[in-house]
Design a protein around this motif. Structure first.
Motif, PDB file in Angstrom:
ATOM      1  N   THR A  23       0.831  -1.203   0.000  1.00  0.00           N
ATOM      2  CA  THR A  23       0.000   0.000   0.000  1.00  0.00           C
ATOM      3  C   THR A  23       0.862   1.248   0.000  1.00  0.00           C
ATOM      4  OG1 THR A  23      -1.826  -1.105   1.146  1.00  0.00           O
ATOM      5  CG2 THR A  23      -1.725   1.294   1.330  1.00  0.00           C
ATOM      6  N   ARG A  24       1.924   1.244   0.760  1.00  0.00           N
ATOM      7  CA  ARG A  24       2.780   2.428   0.860  1.00  0.00           C
ATOM      8  C   ARG A  24       3.503   2.736  -0.454  1.00  0.00           C
ATOM      9  NH1 ARG A  24       4.258   1.544   6.991  1.00  0.00           N
ATOM     10  NH2 ARG A  24       2.752   3.013   7.882  1.00  0.00           N
ATOM     11  N   ARG A  25       3.605   1.753  -1.335  1.00  0.00           N
ATOM     12  CA  ARG A  25       4.176   2.026  -2.658  1.00  0.00           C
ATOM     13  C   ARG A  25       3.209   2.860  -3.504  1.00  0.00           C
ATOM     14  NH1 ARG A  25       6.503  -3.964  -4.398  1.00  0.00           N
ATOM     15  NH2 ARG A  25       7.827  -4.302  -2.541  1.00  0.00           N
ATOM     16  N   LEU A  26       1.911   2.602  -3.311  1.00  0.00           N
ATOM     17  CA  LEU A  26       0.900   3.343  -4.062  1.00  0.00           C
ATOM     18  C   LEU A  26       0.494   4.635  -3.364  1.00  0.00           C
ATOM     19  CD1 LEU A  26      -1.664   0.648  -5.312  1.00  0.00           C
ATOM     20  CD2 LEU A  26      -0.096   2.019  -6.689  1.00  0.00           C
ATOM     21  N   ALA A  27       0.379   4.566  -2.042  1.00  0.00           N
ATOM     22  CA  ALA A  27      -0.094   5.709  -1.256  1.00  0.00           C
ATOM     23  C   ALA A  27       0.804   5.859  -0.024  1.00  0.00           C
ATOM     24  CB  ALA A  27      -1.545   5.511  -0.850  1.00  0.00           C
ATOM     25  N   PRO A  28       1.959   6.511  -0.191  1.00  0.00           N
ATOM     26  CA  PRO A  28       2.949   6.582   0.890  1.00  0.00           C
ATOM     27  C   PRO A  28       2.433   7.207   2.183  1.00  0.00           C
ATOM     28  CG  PRO A  28       3.908   7.285  -1.200  1.00  0.00           C
ATOM     29  CD  PRO A  28       2.432   7.152  -1.421  1.00  0.00           C
ATOM     30  N   GLU A  29       1.409   8.054   2.090  1.00  0.00           N
ATOM     31  CA  GLU A  29       0.908   8.757   3.277  1.00  0.00           C
ATOM     32  C   GLU A  29      -0.306   8.068   3.900  1.00  0.00           C
ATOM     33  OE1 GLU A  29       2.684  11.279   4.402  1.00  0.00           O
ATOM     34  OE2 GLU A  29       4.001  10.970   2.671  1.00  0.00           O
ATOM     35  N   MET A  30      -0.577   6.832   3.500  1.00  0.00           N
ATOM     36  CA  MET A  30      -1.754   6.124   4.004  1.00  0.00           C
ATOM     37  C   MET A  30      -1.739   6.033   5.527  1.00  0.00           C
ATOM     38  SD  MET A  30      -4.588   4.477   3.283  1.00  0.00           S
ATOM     39  CE  MET A  30      -4.436   4.175   1.522  1.00  0.00           C
ATOM     40  N   GLU A  31      -2.912   6.287   6.137  1.00  0.00           N
ATOM     41  CA  GLU A  31      -3.066   6.168   7.587  1.00  0.00           C
ATOM     42  C   GLU A  31      -3.662   4.794   7.902  1.00  0.00           C
ATOM     43  OE1 GLU A  31      -2.019   8.622   9.450  1.00  0.00           O
ATOM     44  OE2 GLU A  31      -2.497  10.564   8.567  1.00  0.00           O
ATOM     45  N   PHE A  32      -3.097   4.122   8.900  1.00  0.00           N
ATOM     46  CA  PHE A  32      -3.545   2.786   9.267  1.00  0.00           C
ATOM     47  C   PHE A  32      -4.107   2.773  10.683  1.00  0.00           C
ATOM     48  CE2 PHE A  32      -0.248   2.061   6.085  1.00  0.00           C
ATOM     49  CZ  PHE A  32      -0.865   1.164   5.232  1.00  0.00           C
ATOM     50  N   ILE A  33      -5.326   2.253  10.819  1.00  0.00           N
ATOM     51  CA  ILE A  33      -5.929   1.987  12.129  1.00  0.00           C
ATOM     52  C   ILE A  33      -5.830   0.476  12.332  1.00  0.00           C
ATOM     53  CG2 ILE A  33      -8.027   2.060  13.524  1.00  0.00           C
ATOM     54  CD1 ILE A  33      -8.938   4.418  11.667  1.00  0.00           C
ATOM     55  N   VAL A  34      -5.140   0.045  13.369  1.00  0.00           N
ATOM     56  CA  VAL A  34      -4.920  -1.382  13.605  1.00  0.00           C
ATOM     57  C   VAL A  34      -5.662  -1.825  14.857  1.00  0.00           C
ATOM     58  CG1 VAL A  34      -3.189  -3.123  14.210  1.00  0.00           C
ATOM     59  CG2 VAL A  34      -2.696  -1.458  12.413  1.00  0.00           C
ATOM     60  N   ILE A  35      -6.416  -2.905  14.733  1.00  0.00           N
ATOM     61  CA  ILE A  35      -7.086  -3.542  15.871  1.00  0.00           C
ATOM     62  C   ILE A  35      -6.353  -4.845  16.137  1.00  0.00           C
ATOM     63  CG2 ILE A  35      -9.244  -4.527  16.744  1.00  0.00           C
ATOM     64  CD1 ILE A  35     -10.749  -2.688  14.802  1.00  0.00           C
ATOM     65  N   THR A  36      -5.747  -4.981  17.317  1.00  0.00           N
ATOM     66  CA  THR A  36      -4.911  -6.142  17.587  1.00  0.00           C
ATOM     67  C   THR A  36      -4.867  -6.492  19.070  1.00  0.00           C
ATOM     68  OG1 THR A  36      -2.695  -7.090  17.270  1.00  0.00           O
ATOM     69  CG2 THR A  36      -2.818  -4.735  17.800  1.00  0.00           C
ATOM     70  N   GLY A  37      -4.515  -7.739  19.347  1.00  0.00           N
ATOM     71  CA  GLY A  37      -4.309  -8.182  20.715  1.00  0.00           C
ATOM     72  C   GLY A  37      -2.854  -8.152  21.123  1.00  0.00           C
ATOM     73  N   ASN A  38      -1.999  -7.624  20.246  1.00  0.00           N
ATOM     74  CA  ASN A  38      -0.554  -7.566  20.519  1.00  0.00           C
ATOM     75  C   ASN A  38      -0.055  -6.152  20.253  1.00  0.00           C
ATOM     76  OD1 ASN A  38       2.195  -7.858  20.745  1.00  0.00           O
ATOM     77  ND2 ASN A  38       2.331  -9.686  19.453  1.00  0.00           N
ATOM     78  N   TYR A  39       0.021  -5.378  21.324  1.00  0.00           N
ATOM     79  CA  TYR A  39       0.360  -3.958  21.205  1.00  0.00           C
ATOM     80  C   TYR A  39       1.806  -3.730  20.758  1.00  0.00           C
ATOM     81  CZ  TYR A  39      -0.777   0.915  22.232  1.00  0.00           C
ATOM     82  OH  TYR A  39      -1.060   2.247  22.122  1.00  0.00           O
ATOM     83  N   GLU A  40       2.667  -4.752  20.929  1.00  0.00           N
ATOM     84  CA  GLU A  40       4.078  -4.631  20.561  1.00  0.00           C
ATOM     85  C   GLU A  40       4.392  -5.328  19.243  1.00  0.00           C
ATOM     86  OE1 GLU A  40       6.196  -2.770  22.229  1.00  0.00           O
ATOM     87  OE2 GLU A  40       4.613  -2.251  23.659  1.00  0.00           O
ATOM     88  N   SER A  41       3.381  -5.703  18.507  1.00  0.00           N
ATOM     89  CA  SER A  41       3.558  -6.488  17.281  1.00  0.00           C
ATOM     90  C   SER A  41       4.070  -5.632  16.127  1.00  0.00           C
ATOM     91  CB  SER A  41       2.228  -7.125  16.882  1.00  0.00           C
ATOM     92  OG  SER A  41       1.284  -6.116  16.550  1.00  0.00           O
ATOM     93  N   PRO A  42       4.599  -6.287  15.088  1.00  0.00           N
ATOM     94  CA  PRO A  42       5.035  -5.554  13.890  1.00  0.00           C
ATOM     95  C   PRO A  42       3.917  -4.725  13.263  1.00  0.00           C
ATOM     96  CG  PRO A  42       5.876  -7.792  13.853  1.00  0.00           C
ATOM     97  CD  PRO A  42       4.921  -7.719  15.004  1.00  0.00           C
TER      98      PRO A  42
END
Length: 204
Positions: free
Chosen positions: A111-130
């Protein structure tokens, strides 16, 4: 005895929902959605693999029905051309309990190749994850234990992910002032369409 077991499952699921960490990140996530989709004429993209992908799909359809244009992008199909749907002023919601889902990490990179400024909202159970580290906003589930007897099957984790999606939908509806009339325009048929039109008539 069986009823006690069922009540115990319900209790654990309910406790997991009540223990979802509530932070200012929810406001930040809603602000991003309003800024890019409702002010910037973008679209909300949701994605996930497996059970998390099914939740992401449901989140997208619920947003659509409540005034926020959204669609589900399968991370594997994205690598075979569907990535072309992405535009500069879109926002992405990525859902992964582990935060290590290979296909989602690859989706971020592509995605960042097409839209470098893309904003990501992540829902996860691992706050320290990649994946969490790639997020503009990270919404932590609290990483509850699964009620599955094996502790493996996505059960409690998917419950809290669904609730977090619901929170984003409801708070976005409030932020944009979504009304019964707006709802009726998007629900021509079925019980909900009829009910929303009835409520519109009562408000007139």
């Amino acid at each position: 005895m069986m009823n006690d077991d069922i009540k115990n499952i319900l209790r654990k699921e309910a406790e997991a929902v009540l223990n979802i960490p509530v932070t200012g990140d929810y406001n930040r996530a809603v602000e991003l959605i309003v800024k890019y989709i409702h002010t910037g004429n973008g679209r909300l993209i949701t994605s996930g693999m497996g059970k998390a992908g099914q939740i992401a799909m449901n989140v997208a359809t619920t947003f659509c029905s409540t005034g926020t244009p959204a669609y589900f992008l399968h991370p594997s199909e994205a690598q075979h051309g569907d990535l072309g749907l992405i535009r500069e002023n879109d926002v992405m919601i990525l859902i992964s309990n582990s935060g290590k889902t290979r296909e989602l990490l690859e989706l971020v990179e592509l995605t960042r190749r097409l839209a470098p400024e893309m904003e990501f909202i992540v829902i996860t159970g691992n706050y320290e994850s990649p994946l969490a580290k790639e997020a503009t906003v990270c919404l932590y589930t609290g990483n509850p234990k699964e009620v599955c007897a094996l502790g493996l099957t996505p059960t409690t984790s998917t419950t809290v992910m669904t609730v977090i999606g619901d929170i984003l939908v409801v708070k976005t509806m409030e932020a944009i002032g979504f009304t019964n009339e707006d709802y009726a325009k998007r629900h021509h048929g079925g019980y909900l369409g009829s009910k929303s039109r009835e409520q519109c008539r009562k408000e007139q």
